[in-house]
Enzyme design. Structure first.
Site: not given
Ligand SMILES: [Zn+2]
Lengths: 272, 305
Positions: B44, B253, B256, B278
């Site tokens: 970090g 989505c 899909c 997506c």
């Molecule tokens: Zn998708």
């Protein structure tokens, strides 16, 4: 049994005994030029000390040195920490010093923009110290901020406004609230009423006097204005050319100045 | 604007072919690798490095490109994404650049890649041990928003003074009623340094926590590199009464049917038709290849015909 005191209790007893801040032989030079020379004094818990003088007298240099904002050339500043232990500020680790600066101390600048974050809301300005010491509850932070705004006479509905939208007097009151929210024991003030209209000054002084008394604050205030010193301080230290000319209880110094320079200062203020 | 693509198009047998493997000279790569090692050792923490000019504008992620160039080996397989997609101009250019100057194999498959360079997203598919993800960072300093002085932000990091980060979140809640920061949401790494996860959406913040892959961050213009080693604790900052929450999408989505993934809105026709799909194109394609179908999708077999 009862003669066995805990470390805490001993510390608390000690805290009632000694001064809060002890300055010894403090000198600041810029090359050959003297900022302030061989200054020693104490500030006691709850005491208001005014450092007065004309510009160039070294009063601001002295304030910056004892508040560790400026490294001194020589001398010591000892502060009695909350645990009762006296510490030499110039030998403190930076982390601890910065922690002290935003918890047990306050610093009120003449120009509020130097002490505020102008682009965040009034509430966040007041809440920043709380968040810095680990408060992670939004509702509590906001409640405390609201409370502090009302104590410095800023209406609660201004909590989400940025100080950019505030008048000079309001900005200064916000700066004070931002400093007091962690209940500091010592507050440094550099000409806190400078640059304000006379009527605004009067209101601010009145507010400051009330807060200092209510909270039992120790204050070291730098001012060129003897009226401010008269109204706020218990004790006065008069400076000229980096040296302390005269010191004493405020009323005594202003009513019966001993040093010729102080007499001059007092008479010139009376002429105004 | 002359980009690396133009250069390659104009000069098929350009001088680029004569550059060192992965463009940077060996000495520069060693210098950057030292910065990366230091960054891994202090999770970090922003390590300064001697950022080099790259044959592309700063906005294109030259910091990430330099990090990638310094860690690529001949056996590596590189994936480059912009948002979640492999096929945007930026992603394609950087991929072509490395094909050209390093001759490495490239891929769009998260699974196949050994090194993934990204501008925003962390792939939906969990990363695996041995993989490295390189982020292109525009502004590495999380405290910059409220504290413009570099000396002061450095002191704040050194002394672990992070109250200011909560001031930023406080302002968010005061203004919007909730923490409205959705990108570059600040995190605390390994219980020590507060870090800005570049323009990554906060949706992906939980993916940073104890990730099996090595996460490297490169800022070109500001010349900083920082890192999260595999399996490191990464905590998103918040308030007790306003805890960190990822943005949820109220639908799967459209192509899909994946749930709990980051979705992009896509306009489908002139009549204002739109769908949510997506943002991770590889995730969407591989799910469809596996037979998953969303409400507006077509089965993979039909699509192939
Ligand atoms: Zn998708």
């Amino acid at each position: 049994m009862n003669q066995q005191l805990s470390t805490d209790e001993r510390a608390r007893m000690a805290a009632h005994d000694g001064p809060l801040l002890s300055v010894r032989d403090l000198t600041k030079r810029y090359g050959q030029r003297i900022g302030c020379d061989d200054i020693s004094f104490d500030v006691w818990p709850g005491e208001v000390l005014a450092i007065v003088g004309e510009s160039g007298s070294g009063k601001t240099t002295l304030l910056n040195c004892i508040s560790t904002r400026l490294p001194a050339t020589s001398g010591t500043v000892t502060y009695q920490m909350r645990d009762g232990q006296p510490r030499n500020l110039f030998e403190m680790e930076e982390a601890e010093r910065r922690h002290l600066l935003r918890t047990d101390w306050g610093f009120v600048h003449q120009n509020p923009a130097d002490g505020l974050r102008m682009t965040v809301s009034a509430g966040a300005n007041v809440g920043e110290r709380l968040m810095a010491v680990g408060n992670r509850h939004y509702g509590q932070i906001r409640e405390t901020a609201t409370d502090w705004l009302s104590r410095v006479e800023i209406m609660a509905e201004r909590i989400d406004d940025q100080p950019r939208a505030f008048s000079g007097g309001m900005r200064q009151r916000l700066q004070i609230a931002r400093n007091l929210v962690t209940a500091p024991r010592l507050v440094f003030m550099d000409e806190p009423t400078g640059g304000l209209d006379v009527s605004v000054q009067a209101r601010l002084l009145d507010l400051l006097r009330g807060l200092v008394a209510d909270l039992g604050l120790a204050v070291i205030i730098v001012t060129h204005d003897l009226a401010v010193a008269r109204l706020l301080s218990d004790r006065i230290m008069v400076m000229k050319d980096g040296h302390v000319i005269e010191t004493g209880l405020t009323d005594r110094v202003l009513d019966d100045p001993q040093a010729p320079y102080t007499q001059l200062l007092v008479s010139s203020i009376l002429q105004v | 604007m002359s980009t690396i693509l133009d250069l390659m198009a104009e000069q098929p047998s350009s001088d680029l072919a004569h550059y060192n493997f992965a463009y940077l000279d060996e000495q520069t790569k060693r210098m950057i690798r030292r910065a990366i090692l230091k960054a891994i050792a202090v999770p970090g923490y922003q390590v300064p490095f001697g950022s080099r000019e790259m044959p592309m504008p700063y906005g294109w992620g030259t910091g990430g490109v330099q990090v990638t160039a310094s860690i690529l080996g001949a056996e590596d397989v590189l994936k480059v994404i912009d948002q979640g997609a492999d096929d945007t101009t930026n992603a394609v250019s950087i991929r072509k650049f490395f094909e050209h100057v390093a001759g490495v194999k490239t891929t769009t498959s998260t699974e196949e890649a050994t090194v993934i360079q990204t501008r925003h997203r962390i792939p939906e598919r969990p990363l695996e041990p041995g993989q490295t993800i390189v982020f292109q960072v525009p502004i590495p300093e999380p405290l910059r928003f409220l504290e413009p002085r570099e000396t002061e932000t450095r002191a704040m990091h050194a002394l672990e003074e992070y109250g200011l980060m909560h001031v930023k979140l406080y302002e968010d809640i005061a203004r919007h009623g909730h923490i409205a920061t959705t990108y570059a949401y600040p995190v605390k790494v390994a219980g020590r340094y507060v870090m800005d996860p570049s323009p990554t959406p906060k949706f992906d913040n939980p993916k940073m926590h104890r990730n099996a892959a090595l996460q490297l961050y490169g800022a070109g213009r500001e010349a900083r590199i920082y890192a999260i080693p595999p399996y490191t604790e990464v905590v998103s900052l918040d308030f007790e009464d306003h805890p960190f929450e990822v943005n949820r999408f109220d639908r799967p989505c459209a192509l899909c049917g994946a749930e709990n993934v980051y979705l992009d809105e896509v306009v489908t026709d002139d009549a204002g038709g739109r769908m949510f799909v997506c943002s991770d194109t590889d995730n969407c394609e591989s799910r469809r290849a596996d037979g998953h179908v969303g409400e507006m999708g077509v089965p993979a077999a039909e699509a192939a015909e």
